[in-house]
Scaffold this motif. Sequence first.
Motif, mmCIF file in Angstrom:
data_model
loop_
_atom_site.group_PDB
_atom_site.id
_atom_site.type_symbol
_atom_site.label_atom_id
_atom_site.label_comp_id
_atom_site.label_asym_id
_atom_site.label_seq_id
_atom_site.Cartn_x
_atom_site.Cartn_y
_atom_site.Cartn_z
ATOM 1 N N PRO A 76 0.823 -1.209 0.000
ATOM 2 C CA PRO A 76 0.000 0.000 0.000
ATOM 3 C C PRO A 76 0.860 1.262 0.000
ATOM 4 C CG PRO A 76 0.026 -1.016 2.177
ATOM 5 C CD PRO A 76 0.759 -1.953 1.269
ATOM 6 N N PRO A 77 0.316 2.348 -0.584
ATOM 7 C CA PRO A 77 -0.990 2.426 -1.258
ATOM 8 C C PRO A 77 -0.950 1.708 -2.603
ATOM 9 C CG PRO A 77 0.177 4.512 -1.432
ATOM 10 C CD PRO A 77 1.008 3.652 -0.538
ATOM 11 N N HIS A 78 -2.000 0.929 -2.877
ATOM 12 C CA HIS A 78 -2.051 0.136 -4.098
ATOM 13 C C HIS A 78 -3.402 0.316 -4.781
ATOM 14 C CE1 HIS A 78 -4.650 -2.747 -2.039
ATOM 15 N NE2 HIS A 78 -3.787 -2.764 -1.027
ATOM 16 N N ILE A 79 -3.549 -0.304 -5.946
ATOM 17 C CA ILE A 79 -4.725 -0.077 -6.794
ATOM 18 C C ILE A 79 -5.735 -1.214 -6.736
ATOM 19 C CG2 ILE A 79 -3.375 1.334 -8.389
ATOM 20 C CD1 ILE A 79 -3.371 -1.120 -10.303
ATOM 21 N N TYR A 80 -5.580 -2.154 -5.803
ATOM 22 C CA TYR A 80 -6.391 -3.364 -5.839
ATOM 23 C C TYR A 80 -7.606 -3.327 -4.924
ATOM 24 C CZ TYR A 80 -2.192 -4.877 -8.181
ATOM 25 O OH TYR A 80 -1.131 -4.959 -9.050
ATOM 26 N N GLY A 81 -7.729 -2.308 -4.095
ATOM 27 C CA GLY A 81 -8.830 -2.251 -3.154
ATOM 28 C C GLY A 81 -9.706 -1.027 -3.349
ATOM 29 N N ALA B 53 -9.451 -5.210 6.422
ATOM 30 C CA ALA B 53 -9.050 -5.839 5.169
ATOM 31 C C ALA B 53 -9.968 -5.525 3.997
ATOM 32 C CB ALA B 53 -8.965 -7.360 5.363
ATOM 33 N N GLY B 54 -10.973 -4.670 4.185
ATOM 34 C CA GLY B 54 -11.806 -4.255 3.071
ATOM 35 C C GLY B 54 -12.414 -5.418 2.321
ATOM 36 N N ALA B 55 -12.143 -5.463 1.013
ATOM 37 C CA ALA B 55 -12.752 -6.492 0.160
ATOM 38 C C ALA B 55 -12.295 -7.900 0.509
ATOM 39 C CB ALA B 55 -12.427 -6.186 -1.299
ATOM 40 N N ASP C 226 -11.483 -12.647 -6.843
ATOM 41 C CA ASP C 226 -10.913 -13.532 -7.862
ATOM 42 C C ASP C 226 -11.535 -13.320 -9.234
ATOM 43 O OD1 ASP C 226 -9.343 -14.674 -5.884
ATOM 44 O OD2 ASP C 226 -10.789 -16.272 -5.461
ATOM 45 N N ARG C 227 -12.637 -12.526 -9.292
ATOM 46 C CA ARG C 227 -13.334 -12.369 -10.570
ATOM 47 C C ARG C 227 -13.437 -10.917 -11.026
ATOM 48 N NH1 ARG C 227 -16.775 -15.642 -7.535
ATOM 49 N NH2 ARG C 227 -18.251 -13.922 -7.312
ATOM 50 N N VAL C 228 -12.818 -9.993 -10.324
ATOM 51 C CA VAL C 228 -12.976 -8.581 -10.656
ATOM 52 C C VAL C 228 -12.389 -8.278 -12.027
ATOM 53 C CG1 VAL C 228 -12.402 -6.220 -10.023
ATOM 54 C CG2 VAL C 228 -12.934 -7.890 -8.243
ATOM 55 N N GLU C 229 -13.173 -7.617 -12.868
ATOM 56 C CA GLU C 229 -12.682 -7.151 -14.158
ATOM 57 C C GLU C 229 -12.037 -5.785 -13.945
ATOM 58 O OE1 GLU C 229 -11.173 -6.660 -17.256
ATOM 59 O OE2 GLU C 229 -12.504 -8.389 -17.553
ATOM 60 N N ALA D 14 -10.383 3.922 -14.305
ATOM 61 C CA ALA D 14 -9.867 2.960 -13.342
ATOM 62 C C ALA D 14 -11.035 2.298 -12.632
ATOM 63 C CB ALA D 14 -8.956 3.647 -12.324
ATOM 64 N N THR D 15 -10.758 1.196 -11.991
ATOM 65 C CA THR D 15 -11.764 0.527 -11.165
ATOM 66 C C THR D 15 -11.343 0.568 -9.704
ATOM 67 O OG1 THR D 15 -10.728 -1.642 -11.395
ATOM 68 C CG2 THR D 15 -12.399 -1.039 -13.026
ATOM 69 N N CYS D 16 -12.328 0.526 -8.826
ATOM 70 C CA CYS D 16 -12.063 0.332 -7.405
ATOM 71 C C CYS D 16 -13.184 -0.532 -6.845
ATOM 72 C CB CYS D 16 -11.933 1.657 -6.656
ATOM 73 S SG CYS D 16 -13.489 2.507 -6.347
ATOM 74 N N LEU D 17 -13.062 -0.914 -5.587
ATOM 75 C CA LEU D 17 -14.007 -1.833 -4.975
ATOM 76 C C LEU D 17 -14.679 -1.185 -3.775
ATOM 77 C CD1 LEU D 17 -11.801 -5.061 -4.989
ATOM 78 C CD2 LEU D 17 -13.501 -4.369 -6.689
ATOM 79 N N TYR D 18 -15.987 -1.364 -3.685
ATOM 80 C CA TYR D 18 -16.728 -1.028 -2.478
ATOM 81 C C TYR D 18 -17.040 -2.323 -1.742
ATOM 82 C CZ TYR D 18 -18.036 3.758 -4.003
ATOM 83 O OH TYR D 18 -18.048 5.068 -4.384
ATOM 84 N N THR D 19 -16.717 -2.362 -0.469
ATOM 85 C CA THR D 19 -17.181 -3.444 0.386
ATOM 86 C C THR D 19 -18.322 -2.877 1.207
ATOM 87 O OG1 THR D 19 -14.939 -4.317 0.473
ATOM 88 C CG2 THR D 19 -16.513 -5.150 2.094
ATOM 89 N N SER D 20 -19.523 -3.390 1.004
ATOM 90 C CA SER D 20 -20.725 -2.728 1.501
ATOM 91 C C SER D 20 -21.588 -3.649 2.348
ATOM 92 C CB SER D 20 -21.564 -2.221 0.326
ATOM 93 O OG SER D 20 -20.838 -1.282 -0.453
ATOM 94 N N THR D 21 -22.309 -3.018 3.275
ATOM 95 C CA THR D 21 -23.382 -3.691 3.992
ATOM 96 C C THR D 21 -24.703 -3.337 3.315
ATOM 97 O OG1 THR D 21 -23.595 -1.824 5.508
ATOM 98 C CG2 THR D 21 -22.142 -3.629 6.178
ATOM 99 N N ALA D 22 -25.749 -4.083 3.631
ATOM 100 C CA ALA D 22 -27.046 -3.865 2.984
ATOM 101 C C ALA D 22 -27.635 -2.509 3.323
ATOM 102 C CB ALA D 22 -28.015 -4.982 3.364
ATOM 103 N N ASP D 23 -27.348 -1.985 4.514
ATOM 104 C CA ASP D 23 -27.883 -0.673 4.891
ATOM 105 C C ASP D 23 -26.863 0.451 4.727
ATOM 106 O OD1 ASP D 23 -26.166 -1.199 6.994
ATOM 107 O OD2 ASP D 23 -27.702 -1.151 8.558
ATOM 108 N N GLY D 24 -25.682 0.144 4.200
ATOM 109 C CA GLY D 24 -24.685 1.166 3.926
ATOM 110 C C GLY D 24 -23.902 1.633 5.132
#
Length: 389
Positions: free
Chosen positions: A37-42, A208-210, A286-289, A320-330
Motif C-alpha cells: 500500500p498504497p495500491h490499486i487493488y482495493g 481488510a476491506g474487500a 478472484d473475478r474482478v474485471e 480505473a476501477t475500485c471496490l466497495y465493500t458494503s453492507t445492505a444498509d450502507g
Amino acid sequence: MLSTDVVVVGLSAMGSASLYQLARRGARVIGIDRHVPPHIYGSSHGETRITRQAIGEGTAYVPLVLRSHQIWRELEAQTGASLFLPCGGLILSSPVGEALHHGKPQFLPRTIQAARQFGIAHEVLDAAQIEARFSQFGLKGDETGYYEPGAGLLYPERCVQVQLELAQRLGASVHTGERVQRLIPQADGVQVETDKNRYAAAKVVVSAGAWAADLLGGPFARVLRVYRQVLFWLEAQDPQTYAPGRFPIFIWMFGSSEGEHFYGFPQVAQGVKVATEQSRVSTHLDRVERTVLEAETQAFLERYVQGRLRDLGPACLRSATCLYTSTADGDFILDHHPDSERILVASACSGHGFKHSAAVGEIMAELALQGKSPLDLSSFRLHQRPAWA
C-alpha cells in the motif's frame, strides 16, 4: 513465532490509520498487507476522495469526520504533506425524489438536518443561485442544493503513505506482500497465520476491506458484499473552469431510480474525475474485471455527463476501477468478532469511508489498548447489519 501487542491486517485507509494511532500510543504493532500500500487493488486509490462534514448517511458519522479533519491537519503539520483540500462541496437533488445514496433515503434533507444539528457552516441554494455560482452545471431548474464551504477532497494515496511512514518511524513493523490465511483465537490472544509466518498478538485489528469476508467468515460473509466501481477522468475544454476555487466537489441525485446519481471533483491533476456507484452486480476478488471497456465509458458519458456538466468531455483521458465493500444498509462495522473480543473489525466502508478513516484508526487503537472509545459506537455493531437478501 513473532510476538507483539497488536497485529493490523490490511493497511489501506483504516488500516494505515490504525497502525499509526497504535504506534503513537507506544504499542508494539505489526501491520500486514498482501499488497504494497498504497495500491490499486482495493478501495483507497484513484487520486481523490470526497470529504464533507454534514453526513447524510447519519448523524452518528459526524463526530468521526470532524475528528478526522483535525487529524488530517495534524498530519499535515507534522509532515508538510498536502492531504486535505477544502474546495467546497455541493449536494444537488430534484424534487422528483432521490435515489438511495449509500443505502439512505432523503439524503439531501438528512444532510441539511445534520449541518443544523452540529452547527456546520452551510447554505441551502435554489437552482438559480446554483447556476449563478457554478455555471458548469446544466440544471433543469427545479434543483435544490446544499453547499458546504468546509467540504473538499482528500488525497488517499498520500494519506495512506504518510500514516504508514509515521507509524514506522514510531517503531511499527510493516510486512507487505504477505497474505493472512487464518486468525486463531486463544485464551490470551490471537494467533495470526500467514503464507510466510506466524504471529502471537494480544489483539488483532482487521481492516481488510474487500478481503474481510473471506478472512473472517461466518456472519461477516453474510453481511458484506463487494462491488466493482468505475472512475473516469474527462477532458475539460477549459481546465480553469473546473479548477479548485471555481468548481466544488459534488454529489448530484437527479432521479429516484437505482443509479440516478453521480459525483465528481475539481481538476487537481490531469482531467476532471467523475463517477457513479452501482450496487446491482456484486463480485469477488478472484473475478474482478480491472479493465474498463469503451462501452462503459460511452454509457457513462451519455447517461450522466451529457447535458449536466458543460464543456466536459467527450474525451476520457483515463479510467480505473475500485471496490466497495458494503453492507445492505450502507453502514460501517466497528466491532469485535463474535468469536473473540480480541479480534476487532473495521470494515464495510460502503463507499463513504475514507473521510472517516483517520478517526476510525484512532477508535481501533483505543479499543485495542483501552477496551473502549469515548465516541458512541452503538450504531456500528455487527448485529445491527442486516444480511443481504
